[in-house]
Design an enzyme around this catalytic site. Structure first.
Site, PDB file in Angstrom:
ATOM      1  N   HIS A 112      16.252  39.664 -40.428  1.00 23.50           N
ATOM      2  CA  HIS A 112      16.800  38.306 -40.433  1.00 23.50           C
ATOM      3  C   HIS A 112      17.243  37.953 -39.011  1.00 23.50           C
ATOM      4  CE1 HIS A 112      19.826  35.170 -41.297  1.00 23.50           C
ATOM      5  NE2 HIS A 112      19.213  35.007 -42.447  1.00 23.50           N
ATOM      6  N   ASP A 189      22.719  46.060 -41.768  1.00 21.84           N
ATOM      7  CA  ASP A 189      22.938  44.715 -42.291  1.00 21.84           C
ATOM      8  C   ASP A 189      22.813  44.816 -43.809  1.00 21.84           C
ATOM      9  OD1 ASP A 189      22.552  42.201 -43.341  1.00 21.84           O
ATOM     10  OD2 ASP A 189      20.930  41.630 -41.988  1.00 21.84           O
ATOM     11  N   GLN A 192      21.903  41.673 -48.052  1.00 25.40           N
ATOM     12  CA  GLN A 192      21.084  41.569 -49.264  1.00 25.40           C
ATOM     13  C   GLN A 192      21.270  42.733 -50.225  1.00 25.40           C
ATOM     14  OE1 GLN A 192      19.448  38.979 -50.186  1.00 25.40           O
ATOM     15  NE2 GLN A 192      19.681  37.845 -48.275  1.00 25.40           N
ATOM     16  N   LYS A 215      27.282  36.268 -50.883  1.00 20.80           N
ATOM     17  CA  LYS A 215      26.106  36.835 -51.532  1.00 20.80           C
ATOM     18  C   LYS A 215      26.506  37.894 -52.561  1.00 20.80           C
ATOM     19  CE  LYS A 215      23.063  36.243 -47.496  1.00 20.80           C
ATOM     20  NZ  LYS A 215      22.313  35.024 -47.715  1.00 20.80           N
ATOM     21  N   CYS A 353      14.541  32.492 -42.332  1.00 21.95           N
ATOM     22  CA  CYS A 353      15.263  32.986 -41.152  1.00 21.95           C
ATOM     23  C   CYS A 353      14.715  34.311 -40.632  1.00 21.95           C
ATOM     24  CB  CYS A 353      16.766  33.147 -41.408  1.00 21.95           C
ATOM     25  SG  CYS A 353      17.596  31.573 -41.591  1.00 21.95           S
TER      26      CYS A 353
END
Lengths: 398, 145
Positions: A112, A189, A192, A215, A353
């Site tokens: 991303h 990261d 997600q 999220k 993105c």
């Protein structure tokens, strides 16, 4: 499952854009509105009951997060406004002072913007080499691929645990081991993955971890940066101001507070953090493993159904997770998304993105369905039926 | 105009767009601009040749949705041969139509197929994208002269 906990799902929408943001359960909304209705106040400096209560709730979230990712101490949990904010603190607050020309940082083309653009910008500034670990034929990132990229100059590996496009789950446990063996800093990261699968920052040898509250069923504008304490202590804050200093004077002398406050300048998103605490409670009340297993089976069902629809190209047919990335032959992704919107089905179209991914998959824009545990087989049947009737996609042009 | 007629014209311009394909990049007689919306994924390049205050030729390329692609195709046909003043008037009236302001349909020609796009807010920006491009080109020409 647990659809009844989400009032918004009673409005008739078929919400399949969970990689963009998730819906908020009643308990999260209540926690936020309770703060606003019953005890709005600032934290850390009040000697009255409402402020003391706000302070307690705010700090309780920190402990809940610590436990959720198994950090060693609460000082390792920094409140941010989202994943992007967290990764920028890592890159510009730490790496900017750590990396030297000639050093190498490994990322990949499916990342991303939040885990690629800061690195690109800093690499241009410092002159370290940004190495892109190749994705395999299914656009997944393997441990082997990363291993092959490691050289004596590798200082950092920074990857998504799960990407927001292909949606493959990277083997962070073995990548973490590689990092430890080779004295490499491991940045993850988790935007997600945090709401879908278990992360143990100690077990996985993670040095920095960033994720967003919105999220994981929490409020927007909240996020967490986890870092090992000795590393967080070396971060030079990228924001200075109230609450994070102990003293300063007109002579230019100043000193900063200890972790975590020294990295949390100004009044934070108190309502959001309290809501995030409620989101953690909510996830724990169902159980992350139960959520994970349900989502995997639902995703399998979606994938099987979609594979049977003619004229659909699926980019990640072998991925286990929550995301299906696809295009309908002859139709532009946005036309598909707008057509589905007419049927109250929410999906996302575009490059998501991840603007380097097209270099690999050769298509600039795609449609993305991303699931959550509150989705049902009926939700999937509805979108599958709509995609079967693909000759209607352009009926809604005027 | 009947909705089916409108839809067919849009589809025809989407599936078989006119003037698609940019001139050779070495051809300096064209002014080229890129136009993309921050909030969506339409991305088009428009190139126009202006001579004696007249739009002699317009071409485009890019990746965009059915509304944006078809509208760009219609635009290349509508503006070819128009003076810059005529083009500006069409631009103003087209923008007014999309933004539900008073406009003169008589000078809009085939652009009238988009007279109900305002009902789909997310599509408005797609229809306006080629117009943004031609505005930039006219502006660039004004700045030069």
């Amino acid at each position: 499952m647990n659809t009844e906990d989400f009032d918004i799902l009673k409005t008739g929408i078929d919400y399949l854009d969970n990689a963009a943001t998730t819906m908020k359960p009643k308990s999260v909304i209540k926690a936020v509105t309770d703060y606003y209705k019953e005890y709005t106040s600032n934290i850390h400096r009040g000697d009255y009951n409402n402020s003391i209560r706000a302070d307690k709730e705010y700090e309780t979230t920190r402990e809940k997060i610590r436990e959720f990712i198994n950090a060693q101490s609460k000082e390792e949990i920094i409140y941010t406004n989202g994943t992007t904010n967290g990764l920028n603190i890592v890159v510009f607050g730490f790496m900017q002072h750590y990396l030297k020309p000639g050093d190498e940082v490994i990322i990949d083309q499916a990342e991303h913007a939040s885990n690629s653009l800061p690195w690109i910008v800093l690499s241009k500034k410092i002159g370290f080499k940004l190495v892109f670990a190749p994705l395999d034929k299914d656009y997944k990132l393997t441990v082997e691929s990363i291993k092959n990229c490691i050289t004596p100059n590798t200082k950092v590996i920074s990857i998504a645990h799960i990407t927001n496009t292909i949606g493959d789950t990277r083997d962070i446990n073995n990548i973490g081991k590689l990092c430890k063996e080779n004295n490499i800093l491991f940045v993850v990261d988790a935007a997600q993955s945090i709401a879908h699968t278990k992360i143990d920052v100690q077990e996985d040898n993670i040095n920095f971890l960033a994720f967003s509250g919105h999220k994981m069923y929490g409020p927007t504008g909240t996020g967490i940066l986890y870092g090992k304490k000795f590393l967080l202590e070396k971060i030079q804050p990228i924001e200075y101001g109230g609450d994070m200093n102990t003293e300063f004077s007109s002579t230019g002398d100043y000193s900063l507070k200890e972790l975590p406050t020294r990295l949390e300048a100004g009044t934070r998103n108190i309502a959001g953090v309290i809501g995030l605490g409620a989101a953690i409670d909510y996830i724990n009340s169902i159980g992350l493993e139960k959520i994970h297993n349900y989502e995997i089976s639902l995703h399998q069902y979606l994938l099987e159904q979609m594979k049977q629809i003619p004229n659909i190209k699926i980019y990640n047919p072998s991925t286990q997770g929550t995301i299906v990335l696809f295009n309908v032959d002859k139709y532009f992704s946005q036309d598909v998304a707008i057509y589905l919107n007419q049927l109250n089905i929410c999906i996302r179209a575009g490059n998501h993105c991840a603007k380097m991914l097209h270099e690999v998959i050769q298509d600039n824009s795609t449609c993305r369905i991303s699931l959550s545990f509150y989705n049902t087989k009926e939700d999937i049947d509805k979108v599958v039926e709509a995609l079967r009737n693909q000759d209607k996609i352009l009926d809604t042009l005027v | 105009m009947d909705a089916n007629v409108k839809r067919n014209i849009i589809l025809d311009n989407y599936q078989n767009p006119s003037n698609k394909g940019l001139p050779d990049s070495n051809d300096k007689s064209y002014t080229k601009v890129n136009s993309r919306n921050e909030s969506c994924i339409d991305n088009i390049d428009v190139a126009a040749k202006i001579n004696n205050e007249k739009l002699e030729d317009i071409k485009f390329d890019g990746e965009a949705c059915a509304i944006c692609t078809s509208c760009t195709s219609v635009m290349t046909k509508q503006f070819k041969g128009k003076t810059l003043e005529e083009a500006k008037e069409i631009v103003t009236n087209f923008e007014n139509m999309i933004n539900e302001q008073p406009y003169n349909p008589e000078i809009l020609g085939e652009f009238n197929i988009y007279d109900e796009i305002y009902k789909q807010p997310s599509r408005k920006k797609c229809a306006l994208l080629p117009i943004e491009a031609i505005k930039k080109i006219i502006q660039n020409d004004n700045n030069r002269s």
